[in-house]
Design a protein around this motif. Structure first.
Motif, PDB file in Angstrom:
ATOM      1  N   LEU A 151       0.896  -1.153  -0.089  1.00  0.00           N
ATOM      2  CA  LEU A 151      -0.125  -0.072  -0.179  1.00  0.00           C
ATOM      3  C   LEU A 151       0.750   1.029  -0.046  1.00  0.00           C
ATOM      4  O   LEU A 151       1.715   1.405   0.968  1.00  0.00           O
ATOM      5  CB  LEU A 151      -0.800  -0.067   1.350  1.00  0.00           C
ATOM      6  CG  LEU A 151      -1.686  -1.331   1.287  1.00  0.00           C
ATOM      7  CD1 LEU A 151      -2.603  -1.013   2.841  1.00  0.00           C
ATOM      8  CD2 LEU A 151      -2.552  -1.620   0.442  1.00  0.00           C
TER       9      LEU A 151
ATOM     10  N   ARG B 284      -8.975   3.235   7.303  1.00  0.00           N
ATOM     11  CA  ARG B 284      -9.190   2.481   6.155  1.00  0.00           C
ATOM     12  C   ARG B 284      -8.230   1.105   6.221  1.00  0.00           C
ATOM     13  O   ARG B 284      -8.692   0.058   6.165  1.00  0.00           O
ATOM     14  CB  ARG B 284      -8.956   2.916   4.799  1.00  0.00           C
ATOM     15  CG  ARG B 284     -10.133   4.329   4.678  1.00  0.00           C
ATOM     16  CD  ARG B 284      -9.433   4.727   3.317  1.00  0.00           C
ATOM     17  NE  ARG B 284      -9.844   3.721   2.212  1.00  0.00           N
ATOM     18  CZ  ARG B 284      -8.904   3.888   1.028  1.00  0.00           C
ATOM     19  NH1 ARG B 284      -8.149   4.888   0.803  1.00  0.00           N
ATOM     20  NH2 ARG B 284      -9.508   2.962   0.031  1.00  0.00           N
ATOM     21  N   ILE B 285      -6.997   1.342   6.604  1.00  0.00           N
ATOM     22  CA  ILE B 285      -6.045   0.315   6.509  1.00  0.00           C
ATOM     23  C   ILE B 285      -6.074  -0.822   7.737  1.00  0.00           C
ATOM     24  O   ILE B 285      -5.644  -1.893   7.717  1.00  0.00           O
ATOM     25  CB  ILE B 285      -4.746   0.943   6.412  1.00  0.00           C
ATOM     26  CG1 ILE B 285      -4.571   1.746   5.234  1.00  0.00           C
ATOM     27  CG2 ILE B 285      -3.579  -0.143   6.377  1.00  0.00           C
ATOM     28  CD1 ILE B 285      -3.125   2.331   4.962  1.00  0.00           C
TER      29      ILE B 285
ATOM     30  N   ILE C 132      -2.084   0.847  -4.480  1.00  0.00           N
ATOM     31  CA  ILE C 132      -1.906  -0.494  -4.192  1.00  0.00           C
ATOM     32  C   ILE C 132      -1.205  -1.364  -5.299  1.00  0.00           C
ATOM     33  O   ILE C 132      -1.629  -1.210  -6.734  1.00  0.00           O
ATOM     34  CB  ILE C 132      -3.262  -1.535  -3.779  1.00  0.00           C
ATOM     35  CG1 ILE C 132      -4.333  -0.558  -2.789  1.00  0.00           C
ATOM     36  CG2 ILE C 132      -3.020  -2.782  -3.303  1.00  0.00           C
ATOM     37  CD1 ILE C 132      -5.271  -1.306  -2.663  1.00  0.00           C
TER      38      ILE C 132
ATOM     39  N   THR D 233      -6.553   6.455  -4.279  1.00  0.00           N
ATOM     40  CA  THR D 233      -7.839   6.256  -3.538  1.00  0.00           C
ATOM     41  C   THR D 233      -7.718   6.923  -2.187  1.00  0.00           C
ATOM     42  O   THR D 233      -6.799   6.905  -1.508  1.00  0.00           O
ATOM     43  CB  THR D 233      -8.176   4.851  -3.386  1.00  0.00           C
ATOM     44  OG1 THR D 233      -7.262   4.134  -2.568  1.00  0.00           O
ATOM     45  CG2 THR D 233      -8.132   3.985  -4.407  1.00  0.00           C
TER      46      THR D 233
ATOM     47  N   LEU E  37     -11.160  -1.771   2.252  1.00  0.00           N
ATOM     48  CA  LEU E  37      -9.929  -2.515   2.028  1.00  0.00           C
ATOM     49  C   LEU E  37      -9.883  -3.751   2.616  1.00  0.00           C
ATOM     50  O   LEU E  37      -8.818  -4.376   2.535  1.00  0.00           O
ATOM     51  CB  LEU E  37      -8.760  -1.673   2.332  1.00  0.00           C
ATOM     52  CG  LEU E  37      -8.495  -0.297   1.759  1.00  0.00           C
ATOM     53  CD1 LEU E  37      -7.287   0.539   2.415  1.00  0.00           C
ATOM     54  CD2 LEU E  37      -8.133  -0.632   0.258  1.00  0.00           C
TER      55      LEU E  37
ATOM     56  N   LEU F  14      -8.373  -7.082   1.346  1.00  0.00           N
ATOM     57  CA  LEU F  14      -6.784  -7.195   1.268  1.00  0.00           C
ATOM     58  C   LEU F  14      -6.554  -8.081   2.452  1.00  0.00           C
ATOM     59  O   LEU F  14      -5.244  -8.790   2.081  1.00  0.00           O
ATOM     60  CB  LEU F  14      -5.997  -6.021   1.001  1.00  0.00           C
ATOM     61  CG  LEU F  14      -5.901  -5.038  -0.090  1.00  0.00           C
ATOM     62  CD1 LEU F  14      -5.401  -3.859   0.085  1.00  0.00           C
ATOM     63  CD2 LEU F  14      -5.120  -6.061  -1.179  1.00  0.00           C
TER      64      LEU F  14
END
Length: 239
Positions: free
Chosen positions: A5, A43-44, A187, A202, A207, A210
Motif C-alpha cells: 500500500l 481504512r487500513i 496498491i 484512493t 480495503l 486485502l
C-alpha cells in the motif's frame, strides 16, 4: 506475492500555502492533514499489515504513526532514506507559483526524465532509488511472511507517482499523468511475471478484501470477478 500500500503523507502546512517543502525539516501535518492520516489509518485498519516503512521526513512519520496506532498488534515499523522526498535542490522552499515561471518547470511537466534540479537530484535518479527500495522491501516481506503479506510504504507524491509509473510500464515522461493526493492509498502487487496496480490515488473505500492477500496468477481475460464483497462469502472458484 506480497502487496504494498503506497500511502502519501497527509496535507502539510507547506502544501496548504503553496510551498515546495522538499526535504526541509520540521514540516508537519496541518489539522486537516492529521484528519486525513487518521482516516487513512482507519481504512487500513481492516488489513493486518506485516510492516510499515516510512520516509524519514516528519510528515511521513506522522502519517505512518496514525497507521500503526490503528493496527491490531502494532506491526513493526522502520524508516528508509531511499523513500525520502526528491532532492529539489535550489527549488526547495520556494513558492510553486514562482517556480511555474522557470524554464525548467516546462521540462518537469513535459519531459521529466531529462530533469536535474539545480543543486539537487534528477527525477530519473529519484525513481531508480525509490523503485529499488520498494521492490527490495517487498521481496524481503514476502520471504518472511509469505505471498499473502500486505505492507505499507509511506512516502511523497512524486515518489509514489514514479513507483506507479514503473509498475504500469510507463516511461517516466508520462508520470505526470498520475496523481497521488495527500493521504491517498495506491496498491501494487508484485509478481513473477509483472506488477499489478490494483488501485491508484484512493482516499475512500473498503480495503478489507486485502486481508486475504491479493490473488496470484495470470491476468483474467475479460477482467475477472474482482474482489469479494466485504460482507459476503468469498466466491468459490470452480475449475
Amino acid at each position: 506475492m506480497a502487496t504494498v500500500l503506497l500511502v502519501r503523507h497527509g496535507r502539510t502546512t507547506a502544501n496548504a500555502t503553496g510551498l515546495l517543502a522538499g526535504r526541509t525539516p520540521g514540516v508537519a501535518l496541518d489539522a486537516h492533514g492529521q484528519d486525513q492520516a487518521a482516516r487513512t489509518g482507519d481504512r487500513i485498519a481492516a488489513v493486518p499489515v506485516a510492516r510499515v516503512v516510512s520516509s524519514p521526513l516528519d510528515r511521513c512519520l506522522e502519517t505512518a504513526r496514525a497507521i500503526v496506532d490503528r493496527q491490531t498488534g502494532a506491526p513493526p515499523s522502520s524508516v528508509d532514506d531511499e523513500l525520502t522526498e526528491c532532492d529539489y535542490g535550489q527549488w526547495q522552499g520556494r513558492r510553486l507559483d514562482e517556480l511555474a515561471k522557470e524554464d525548467l518547470w516546462r521540462t518537469v511537466q513535459s519531459h521529466p526524465s531529462a530533469v536535474v534540479f539545480p543543486g539537487g537530484e534528477s527525477l530519473a535518479g529519484m525513481q531508480a532509488r525509490a523503485v529499488a527500495a520498494i521492490r527490495r522491501h517487498d521481496a524481503a516481506i514476502e520471504a518472511e511472511h509469505g505471498p499473502g503479506a500486505v505492507w505499507v510504504a509511506v512516502s511523497h507524491g512524486d515518489i509514489i507517482k514514479s513507483v506507479l509509473a514503473d509498475a504500469l510500464g510507463m516511461h517516466l515522461d508520462m508520470f505526470q499523468r498520475l496523481e497521488a493526493g495527500p493521504a491517498s492509498v495506491s496498491i501494487v502487487s508484485y509478481g513473477a511475471s509483472r506488477p499489478r496496480v490494483l488501485a491508484s490515488n484512493t482516499d475512500s473505500g473498503d480495503l478489507s478484501w486485502l486481508a486475504e492477500g491479493a490473488r496470484a496468477g495470470d491476468a483474467a481475460v475479460g477482467g475477472g470477478a474482482g474482489a469479494p464483497a466485504a460482507d459476503g462469502p468469498t466466491p468459490r472458484i470452480v475449475p
